[in-house]
Design a protein around this motif. Structure first.
Motif, PDB file in Angstrom:
ATOM      1  N   HIS A  17       0.813  -1.222   0.000  1.00  0.00           N
ATOM      2  CA  HIS A  17       0.000   0.000   0.000  1.00  0.00           C
ATOM      3  C   HIS A  17       0.846   1.273   0.000  1.00  0.00           C
ATOM      4  CE1 HIS A  17      -3.633  -2.314   0.431  1.00  0.00           C
ATOM      5  NE2 HIS A  17      -3.229  -2.859   1.565  1.00  0.00           N
ATOM      6  N   GLY A  18       1.945   1.273   0.766  1.00  0.00           N
ATOM      7  CA  GLY A  18       2.828   2.427   0.794  1.00  0.00           C
ATOM      8  C   GLY A  18       2.536   3.413   1.906  1.00  0.00           C
ATOM      9  N   PHE A  19       3.038   4.645   1.709  1.00  0.00           N
ATOM     10  CA  PHE A  19       2.969   5.697   2.714  1.00  0.00           C
ATOM     11  C   PHE A  19       2.417   6.987   2.107  1.00  0.00           C
ATOM     12  CE2 PHE A  19       6.641   3.050   3.776  1.00  0.00           C
ATOM     13  CZ  PHE A  19       6.506   2.836   5.134  1.00  0.00           C
ATOM     14  N   VAL A  20       1.880   7.834   2.966  1.00  0.00           N
ATOM     15  CA  VAL A  20       1.694   9.249   2.666  1.00  0.00           C
ATOM     16  C   VAL A  20       2.305  10.031   3.819  1.00  0.00           C
ATOM     17  CG1 VAL A  20      -0.323   9.090   1.168  1.00  0.00           C
ATOM     18  CG2 VAL A  20      -0.635   9.206   3.643  1.00  0.00           C
ATOM     19  N   ILE A  21       2.846  11.192   3.500  1.00  0.00           N
ATOM     20  CA  ILE A  21       3.518  12.019   4.498  1.00  0.00           C
ATOM     21  C   ILE A  21       2.856  13.390   4.532  1.00  0.00           C
ATOM     22  CG2 ILE A  21       5.705  13.091   5.178  1.00  0.00           C
ATOM     23  CD1 ILE A  21       7.163  10.832   3.724  1.00  0.00           C
ATOM     24  N   ILE A  22       2.581  13.851   5.741  1.00  0.00           N
ATOM     25  CA  ILE A  22       2.054  15.203   5.937  1.00  0.00           C
ATOM     26  C   ILE A  22       3.079  15.988   6.747  1.00  0.00           C
ATOM     27  CG2 ILE A  22       0.184  16.617   6.859  1.00  0.00           C
ATOM     28  CD1 ILE A  22      -1.630  14.150   6.714  1.00  0.00           C
ATOM     29  N   VAL A  23       3.519  17.113   6.206  1.00  0.00           N
ATOM     30  CA  VAL A  23       4.457  17.978   6.911  1.00  0.00           C
ATOM     31  C   VAL A  23       3.732  19.272   7.266  1.00  0.00           C
ATOM     32  CG1 VAL A  23       6.711  19.097   6.881  1.00  0.00           C
ATOM     33  CG2 VAL A  23       6.340  17.010   5.536  1.00  0.00           C
ATOM     34  N   ASP A  24       3.584  19.520   8.564  1.00  0.00           N
ATOM     35  CA  ASP A  24       2.936  20.731   9.055  1.00  0.00           C
ATOM     36  C   ASP A  24       4.016  21.759   9.381  1.00  0.00           C
ATOM     37  OD1 ASP A  24       1.479  22.721  10.246  1.00  0.00           O
ATOM     38  OD2 ASP A  24       0.425  21.417  11.656  1.00  0.00           O
ATOM     39  N   TRP A  25       4.028  22.849   8.589  1.00  0.00           N
ATOM     40  CA  TRP A  25       5.075  23.860   8.715  1.00  0.00           C
ATOM     41  C   TRP A  25       4.674  25.018   9.633  1.00  0.00           C
ATOM     42  CZ3 TRP A  25       9.747  22.781   6.559  1.00  0.00           C
ATOM     43  CH2 TRP A  25       9.777  21.802   5.556  1.00  0.00           C
ATOM     44  N   THR A  26       3.611  24.851  10.395  1.00  0.00           N
ATOM     45  CA  THR A  26       3.176  25.909  11.310  1.00  0.00           C
ATOM     46  C   THR A  26       4.324  26.326  12.234  1.00  0.00           C
ATOM     47  OG1 THR A  26       0.904  25.060  11.289  1.00  0.00           O
ATOM     48  CG2 THR A  26       1.516  26.538  13.094  1.00  0.00           C
ATOM     49  N   ALA A  27       4.552  27.608  12.320  1.00  0.00           N
ATOM     50  CA  ALA A  27       5.579  28.183  13.204  1.00  0.00           C
ATOM     51  C   ALA A  27       7.006  27.829  12.778  1.00  0.00           C
ATOM     52  CB  ALA A  27       5.349  27.770  14.657  1.00  0.00           C
ATOM     53  N   PHE A  28       7.191  27.356  11.543  1.00  0.00           N
ATOM     54  CA  PHE A  28       8.545  27.087  11.053  1.00  0.00           C
ATOM     55  C   PHE A  28       9.270  28.408  10.878  1.00  0.00           C
ATOM     56  CE2 PHE A  28      11.622  25.967   7.625  1.00  0.00           C
ATOM     57  CZ  PHE A  28      12.276  24.946   8.277  1.00  0.00           C
ATOM     58  N   SER A  29      10.439  28.537  11.470  1.00  0.00           N
ATOM     59  CA  SER A  29      11.122  29.825  11.550  1.00  0.00           C
ATOM     60  C   SER A  29      12.255  29.955  10.540  1.00  0.00           C
ATOM     61  CB  SER A  29      11.689  30.012  12.962  1.00  0.00           C
ATOM     62  OG  SER A  29      12.723  29.059  13.200  1.00  0.00           O
ATOM     63  N   PHE A  30      12.705  31.200  10.352  1.00  0.00           N
ATOM     64  CA  PHE A  30      13.889  31.459   9.536  1.00  0.00           C
ATOM     65  C   PHE A  30      15.094  30.717  10.107  1.00  0.00           C
ATOM     66  CE2 PHE A  30      11.701  35.182   7.758  1.00  0.00           C
ATOM     67  CZ  PHE A  30      12.115  35.108   6.439  1.00  0.00           C
ATOM     68  N   LYS A  31      15.173  30.684  11.435  1.00  0.00           N
ATOM     69  CA  LYS A  31      16.314  30.029  12.073  1.00  0.00           C
ATOM     70  C   LYS A  31      16.358  28.550  11.724  1.00  0.00           C
ATOM     71  CE  LYS A  31      18.646  29.711  16.561  1.00  0.00           C
ATOM     72  NZ  LYS A  31      18.583  30.068  18.002  1.00  0.00           N
ATOM     73  N   GLN A  32      15.195  27.908  11.682  1.00  0.00           N
ATOM     74  CA  GLN A  32      15.140  26.502  11.278  1.00  0.00           C
ATOM     75  C   GLN A  32      15.498  26.352   9.806  1.00  0.00           C
ATOM     76  OE1 GLN A  32      11.061  26.127  12.783  1.00  0.00           O
ATOM     77  NE2 GLN A  32      11.688  24.266  13.842  1.00  0.00           N
ATOM     78  N   ALA A  33      14.925  27.224   8.987  1.00  0.00           N
ATOM     79  CA  ALA A  33      15.178  27.145   7.542  1.00  0.00           C
ATOM     80  C   ALA A  33      16.657  27.298   7.223  1.00  0.00           C
ATOM     81  CB  ALA A  33      14.371  28.218   6.812  1.00  0.00           C
ATOM     82  N   ALA A  34      17.333  28.128   8.014  1.00  0.00           N
ATOM     83  CA  ALA A  34      18.754  28.363   7.774  1.00  0.00           C
ATOM     84  C   ALA A  34      19.609  27.136   8.034  1.00  0.00           C
ATOM     85  CB  ALA A  34      19.236  29.525   8.646  1.00  0.00           C
ATOM     86  N   ARG A  35      19.077  26.170   8.784  1.00  0.00           N
ATOM     87  CA  ARG A  35      19.833  24.949   9.079  1.00  0.00           C
ATOM     88  C   ARG A  35      19.671  23.887   7.990  1.00  0.00           C
ATOM     89  NH1 ARG A  35      21.639  24.851  14.441  1.00  0.00           N
ATOM     90  NH2 ARG A  35      21.658  27.017  15.165  1.00  0.00           N
TER      91      ARG A  35
END
Length: 323
Positions: free
Chosen positions: A156-174
């Motif tokens: 059957h496989g997988f589905v992935i949900i990524v919730d980006w709520t409150a994702f910060s610039f500081k996280q993105a920079a990593r």
């Protein structure tokens, strides 16, 4: 000849035949055809060559024995090239367990209407000062290894949900281009799973900018399976029914427990030994060890993955150029 009877439901057996070209009459021969190709890659150490293991790769490539072997070889080649990722590859590793307990990933109790496992990642749970992104990738790969043991999941496989709520610039920079490429290779090109969809919700503009960086690394078929929903959860529910989703994702079920799956892994004391040498937990060894790509191209010819740096300012400037 292996005994495959009664290993999963008749409905799943029918799906395997129709969608994956799995033929019970020739299944053992197909497995042996893949195993026979091992001698063509003496540079790779194929640790497992048993029937059940090879069958995962055949299902992931719809019983095309040549493509299944290519995936099988890439699986072990990726693990040989990036040895540091797979050292102390166990839930008992404190660094990996910490990421797992933070819900990287969380696995919902219900499958979707296609029978696929639903993995949820909430980026707000990642506090960059506690551990680097590479621990999340390791936890994700370990979780997939555990889940793919189930034959129903292989089909059957997988589905992935990524919730980006409150994702910060500081996280993105990593999230450097090298780390993003490493992730894509590990999931898209080097793991025997069927991914039916990757759904982004509540993503800020800089996540979409980062996605633009990733696009050259993605296969056309993968691009079609990535959905950017933004704040519109109605479009998410058109793919994954809200009756099986928790309240955080606009669903009708109670909030999910992010640590439940981690505790299941801990109870099983799950881990895999790839025969690595001296263990190391230095994430710099991993990010600096991107010596070559197995299949995906670099975003440009000037990017040298040996020079991958954990430099927040440089990474953020790169993200901003894709606005």
């Amino acid at each position: 000849m292996a005994d495959w009877c009664g290993r999963f439901s008749p409905e799943t057996e029918l799906k395997a035949q129709k969608e994956l070209n799995e033929n019970p009459a020739t299944r053992d021969d197909d497995i042996q055809s893949v195993r026979d190709l091992v001698v063509t890659r003496p540079d790779i150490k194929f640790i497992r060559t048993d029937d059940a293991f090879i069958l995962r790769f055949l299902r992931a490539r719809k019983f095309d024995t040549y493509e299944a072997f290519r995936l099988y070889a890439r699986y072990y080649e990726y693990r040989q090239i990036h040895k540091a990722i797979f050292q102390e590859f166990s839930v008992s590793n404190p660094e990996m367990y910490q990421a797992l307990m933070d819900g990287f990933p969380a696995v919902l109790d219900n499958t979707d209407h296609f029978g696929r496992k639903i993995l949820v990642l909430n980026t707000a749970n990642w506090e960059v000062w506690r551990y680097p992104y590479i621990h999340i990738l390791r936890a994700m790969l370990l979780s997939l290894e555990y889940l793919i043991q189930d034959e129903e999941t292989q089909i059957h496989g997988f589905v992935i949900i990524v919730d980006w709520t409150a994702f910060s610039f500081k996280q993105a920079a990593r999230l450097s281009p090298g780390l993003m490429r490493l992730t894509i290779e590990g999931l898209q090109d080097c793991f025997p799973a069927r991914f039916g969809g990757i759904h982004f919700v509540n993503q800020p503009w800089y996540v979409e900018a980062a996605f633009a960086i990733c696009r050259p690394f993605l296969k056309q078929n993968t691009k079609k399976k990535i959905f950017l929903h933004g704040n519109n959860l109605t479009t998410l529910h058109s793919h994954i029914h809200k009756e099986i989703l928790p309240s955080e994702l606009g669903g009708l079920l109670p909030a999910y427990n992010i640590g439940k799956f981690a505790r299941e892994l801990l109870e099983q004391d799950f881990g895999i030994d790839y025969g690595s040498s001296s263990p190391s937990s230095d994430h710099k060894d991993i990010t600096m060890g991107l010596t070559r790509s197995l299949s995906v191209p670099l975003a440009n010819d000037q990017y040298n993955d040996k020079e991958t740096k954990d430099d927040s300012q440089d990474n953020m400037e790169l993200l901003l150029t894709f606005d």
